[in-house]
Design a protein around this motif. Structure first.
Motif, mmCIF file in Angstrom:
data_model
loop_
_atom_site.group_PDB
_atom_site.id
_atom_site.type_symbol
_atom_site.label_atom_id
_atom_site.label_comp_id
_atom_site.label_asym_id
_atom_site.label_seq_id
_atom_site.Cartn_x
_atom_site.Cartn_y
_atom_site.Cartn_z
ATOM 1 N N LEU A 326 0.891 -1.056 -0.108
ATOM 2 C CA LEU A 326 0.041 0.114 -0.090
ATOM 3 C C LEU A 326 0.793 1.305 0.390
ATOM 4 N N ALA A 327 2.059 1.010 0.901
ATOM 5 C CA ALA A 327 2.874 2.443 1.222
ATOM 6 C C ALA A 327 3.290 2.892 -0.435
ATOM 7 N N VAL A 328 3.889 1.416 -1.066
ATOM 8 C CA VAL A 328 4.457 1.961 -2.975
ATOM 9 C C VAL A 328 2.971 1.784 -3.657
ATOM 10 N N TRP A 329 2.326 1.259 -3.652
ATOM 11 C CA TRP A 329 1.356 2.243 -4.295
ATOM 12 C C TRP A 329 0.793 3.885 -4.065
ATOM 13 N N ASN A 330 1.108 3.993 -2.755
ATOM 14 C CA ASN A 330 0.482 5.960 -3.161
ATOM 15 C C ASN A 330 1.705 6.858 -3.280
ATOM 16 N N SER A 331 3.070 5.439 -2.697
ATOM 17 C CA SER A 331 3.915 7.197 -2.766
ATOM 18 C C SER A 331 4.279 6.612 -4.348
ATOM 19 N N THR A 332 4.328 5.564 -5.340
ATOM 20 C CA THR A 332 5.402 5.322 -6.548
ATOM 21 C C THR A 332 4.058 6.043 -7.425
ATOM 22 N N PHE A 333 3.577 5.532 -6.932
ATOM 23 C CA PHE A 333 2.046 4.942 -8.442
ATOM 24 C C PHE A 333 1.026 6.467 -8.179
ATOM 25 N N LEU A 334 0.176 6.271 -7.233
ATOM 26 C CA LEU A 334 -0.298 7.314 -6.930
ATOM 27 C C LEU A 334 0.602 9.101 -6.637
ATOM 28 N N GLN A 335 1.539 8.721 -6.127
ATOM 29 C CA GLN A 335 2.969 10.024 -5.990
ATOM 30 C C GLN A 335 1.584 11.152 -4.670
ATOM 31 N N ILE A 336 1.606 10.456 -3.424
ATOM 32 C CA ILE A 336 1.552 10.418 -2.979
ATOM 33 C C ILE A 336 2.815 10.963 -2.000
ATOM 34 N N HIS A 337 3.280 11.747 -1.937
ATOM 35 C CA HIS A 337 4.765 12.314 -0.907
ATOM 36 C C HIS A 337 5.028 12.513 0.534
ATOM 37 N N ALA A 338 3.728 12.105 0.851
ATOM 38 C CA ALA A 338 3.927 12.482 2.681
ATOM 39 C C ALA A 338 3.009 11.181 2.963
ATOM 40 N N HIS A 339 3.310 10.788 4.370
ATOM 41 C CA HIS A 339 2.666 9.765 5.510
ATOM 42 C C HIS A 339 2.864 10.064 6.330
ATOM 43 N N THR A 340 1.819 10.291 7.020
ATOM 44 C CA THR A 340 2.085 10.270 8.898
ATOM 45 C C THR A 340 1.083 9.309 9.414
ATOM 46 N N VAL A 341 2.449 9.530 10.151
ATOM 47 C CA VAL A 341 1.644 8.046 12.096
ATOM 48 C C VAL A 341 0.672 8.788 12.421
ATOM 49 N N LEU A 342 -0.486 8.390 13.029
ATOM 50 C CA LEU A 342 -0.738 8.848 13.984
ATOM 51 C C LEU A 342 -1.204 7.806 15.460
ATOM 52 N N PRO A 343 -0.709 7.817 16.058
ATOM 53 C CA PRO A 343 -0.866 7.187 17.210
ATOM 54 C C PRO A 343 -2.418 7.564 18.059
ATOM 55 N N TYR A 344 -3.276 7.593 18.495
ATOM 56 C CA TYR A 344 -4.127 8.169 19.099
ATOM 57 C C TYR A 344 -4.204 6.995 21.206
ATOM 58 N N ASP A 345 -2.934 7.139 21.380
ATOM 59 C CA ASP A 345 -2.997 6.843 22.564
ATOM 60 C C ASP A 345 -1.445 6.906 22.746
ATOM 61 N N GLY A 346 -1.419 7.870 24.014
ATOM 62 C CA GLY A 346 0.072 9.135 24.405
ATOM 63 C C GLY A 346 1.091 8.004 24.790
ATOM 64 N N ARG A 347 1.093 6.511 24.964
ATOM 65 C CA ARG A 347 2.098 6.324 25.155
ATOM 66 C C ARG A 347 2.837 5.976 24.301
ATOM 67 N N LEU A 348 1.959 5.793 22.916
ATOM 68 C CA LEU A 348 2.750 5.801 22.278
ATOM 69 C C LEU A 348 3.351 6.826 20.967
ATOM 70 N N ALA A 349 4.227 7.614 21.994
ATOM 71 C CA ALA A 349 4.208 9.444 21.906
ATOM 72 C C ALA A 349 5.098 9.341 20.679
ATOM 73 N N TYR A 350 6.363 8.750 21.246
ATOM 74 C CA TYR A 350 7.646 8.106 20.370
ATOM 75 C C TYR A 350 8.073 8.128 18.740
ATOM 76 N N LEU A 351 6.398 6.571 18.901
ATOM 77 C CA LEU A 351 6.432 6.328 18.179
ATOM 78 C C LEU A 351 6.769 6.387 16.371
ATOM 79 N N PRO A 352 6.286 8.347 16.198
ATOM 80 C CA PRO A 352 6.134 8.441 14.660
ATOM 81 C C PRO A 352 7.527 8.693 14.516
ATOM 82 N N SER A 353 8.701 9.400 16.381
ATOM 83 C CA SER A 353 10.035 9.393 15.293
ATOM 84 C C SER A 353 10.400 7.718 15.250
ATOM 85 N N TYR A 354 10.642 7.704 15.699
ATOM 86 C CA TYR A 354 11.567 5.995 15.410
ATOM 87 C C TYR A 354 10.964 5.636 14.170
ATOM 88 N N LEU A 355 9.504 5.708 13.545
ATOM 89 C CA LEU A 355 9.232 5.340 12.863
ATOM 90 C C LEU A 355 10.474 6.526 11.574
#
Length: 551
Positions: A326-355
């Protein structure tokens, strides 16, 4: 040059087919209007994780094309090679054996006539021994006092991984020992931290695969100076300080010894462990100190469970494969050049930076395994934030901006115990879940997400228009535990490998990091020598200004 034996997905007819499909106008509203069973078909689940990807801009034809594309580059064989220790890191002529770090002790994996599982569990035994001494108060500082604070000094994966996991699993902590993390080269983090710590009861972990990273060693040197100032006043020696207040984690034992780390306090890494894949190794010592070795092993077991799923599940039901495609489809084929990770749990606050590091340092590449220039888009720009905070920050762009952005929503179904004492907290958790589901709905359907929306009013007040059609995937975790967190992290690790396999890039090197480090050393030498250097005129002018202010 590479000896990568696999065919390129780029040369497959399925690539051309997907390019043609991507040119069609894709509307998530229309996809649901023509197929009210989408949510019952475009989903997958494994262990503790349920993945809904029905709000992606795909249909059965696209999904089949993506699965065929994966087969065309022999993804199954690539996965097998990853798991069995083949030289998948082609530019550095190495295996990438982070999956071996979480194999059970009963397993065996022989690479270059060495059973790496045996080495891994020997290292884990050392982690258990040292963490137990710290946790039970046996480890004493130079003045004889037990350790109360542990500072992990690292950068990149040696910081982001253990920081993210320790924060996520803090409710599992069963010790009063506080774990801190320092990574910033300029000393601000360390300076602010040292003002609050007691030198007699503080232990430092120096985490560096090469034990030559200037960011890490500059902080370590400052920490040593701080300790010695107090130790001298208390008749302590440098030898005592080094032995009682420092643990080293590295693949370079000679450099650890030269720095002064006692041999008994040196933990082993290997050249086949990349920094951003290393939290499962001795780099996870800080995690083990905070939550205990039994829970750290549960983290490893969760990752291993996802490894097994990745290696054995049919691609149609394989979470990492689907997420990567799905990530390849969005980035390479649909030309969607930005992706955001949105955890709805405060315990995962550092997950976006890690990813952010995991994905962009791995797949931010522009040449293939054989060195050929790439003529298609690879890794998108990735960022993220806790969802409830992001709603009041950058969701405005997601909903009404001009950029197309793909999104991952992550939420835990269960959190607080269902008892009277936690009624208010349970209510807040349900509010968070409802926001997660609502935001993905509005991003997908826009104004059509609300059945009674006044279309005429929206046309008149165009600033109230929500265009929708922003694709997203929702990942639901039963509940956040060491085991399920291990599954989640491994899921994203393998997603990165799937993307890299389709793009034919090496996700295990990071040469793009090196040039800036080399130039920084050159500039630093010029500053120290107070002489001009053969830089561009702008750099020389800035150096002159710095020298004038320093004088």
């Amino acid at each position: 040059m590479s000896n990568n034996p696999y065919p390129s997905a780029r040369k497959s007819s399925y690539w051309t087919q997907l390019q043609q499909l991507a040119e069609q106008p894709w509307s998530i509203v229309d996809l649901f209007a023509h197929d009210d069973k989408r949510a019952q078909r475009f989903y997958a689940e494994a262990n503790a994780i349920y993945m809904d990807y029905s709000k992606q801009c795909i249909d059965e034809t696209v999904l089949t094309g993506l699965l065929n594309l994966a087969q065309s580059c022999e993804l199954s064989a690539r996965i097998k090679d990853l798991m069995q220790g083949a030289m998948v890191n082609t530019s550095e002529q190495r295996a990438a054996l982070h999956t071996a770090l979480r194999l059970p002790e009963s397993a065996a994996l022989v690479v270059a006539e060495q059973n790496v599982v045996k080495d891994v569990h020997h290292s884990l035994t050392q982690v258990e021994r040292l963490s137990a001494r710290i946790r039970n108060g046996t480890w004493r500082g130079f003045s004889g006092k037990a350790i109360t604070d542990v500072v992990n000094i690292g950068v990149g994966g040696s910081d982001l991984g253990p920081l993210m996991a320790t924060a996520a699993l803090d409710e599992w902590a069963d010790t009063d020992i506080v774990v801190h993390f320092v990574s910033n080269m300029d000393g601000t983090q360390l300076d602010n931290l040292l003002k609050r710590l007691n030198a007699e009861t503080t232990l430092f972990i120096i985490s560096s695969k090469s034990f030559g990273t200037v960011d890490t060693l500059s902080n370590a040197k400052t920490a040593l100076s701080w300790l010695l100032e107090t130790a001298v006043l208390n008749s302590g020696s440098q030898k005592s300080v080094l032995r009682r207040h420092f643990i080293g984690i590295s693949a370079n034992r000679s450099k650890m010894s030269a720095w002064g780390i006692h041999p008994e306090h040196q933990l082993q890494l290997w050249d086949w462990v990349g920094g951003r894949f290393s939290l499962w190794s001795a780099i996870g010592l800080a995690i083990a100190i905070r939550i205990g070795m039994s829970q750290f092993r549960e983290l490893l077991a969760g990752a291993n469970a996802m490894d097994e799923h990745f290696a054995t599940a049919d691609f149609k039901e394989n979470l990492p494969v689907l997420l990567g495609l799905l990530a390849v489809w969005n980035s390479t084929f649909l030309q969607i050049h930005a992706h955001t990770v949105l955890p709805y749990d405060g315990r995962l606050a550092y997950l976006p930076s890690y990813l952010t590091q995991l994905e962009m340092e791995s797949n931010g590449k522009s040449v293939t395994h054989d060195g050929s220039h790439i003529d298609y888009n690879t890794c998108p720009i990735l960022w993220g934030e806790i969802g409830s905070n992001a709603q009041h920050a950058f969701y405005q762009l997601l909903h009404q901006g001009t950029q197309h952005v793909s999104c991952d929503f992550i939420a835990c179904v269960r959190h607080y115990d269902d008892n009277e004492q936690n009624t208010s907290l349970q209510h807040q958790h349900e509010l968070s879940l409802s926001n997660c589901l609502a935001q993905s709905r509005v991003l997908a359907f826009g104004n059509a997400a609300i059945a009674d929306v006044n279309a005429t009013a929206c046309e008149a007040d165009k600033y109230k228009h929500y265009r929708g059609n922003q694709p997203s995937t929702t990942l639901l975790i039963d509940e956040l535990t060491p085991h399920s967190l291990g599954e989640l992290i491994a899921l994203y690790e393998h997603k990165v490998y799937v993307m890299a396999s389709i793009w034919d890039v090496n996700p295990f090197d990071q040469w793009g990091v090196e040039m800036g480090k080399q130039m920084a050393e050159t500039v630093y030498q010029a500053m120290q020598q107070n002489t001009s250097a053969p830089f561009d005129t702008s750099t020389n002018q800035l150096l002159e200004h710095i020298k004038q202010l320093a004088e």
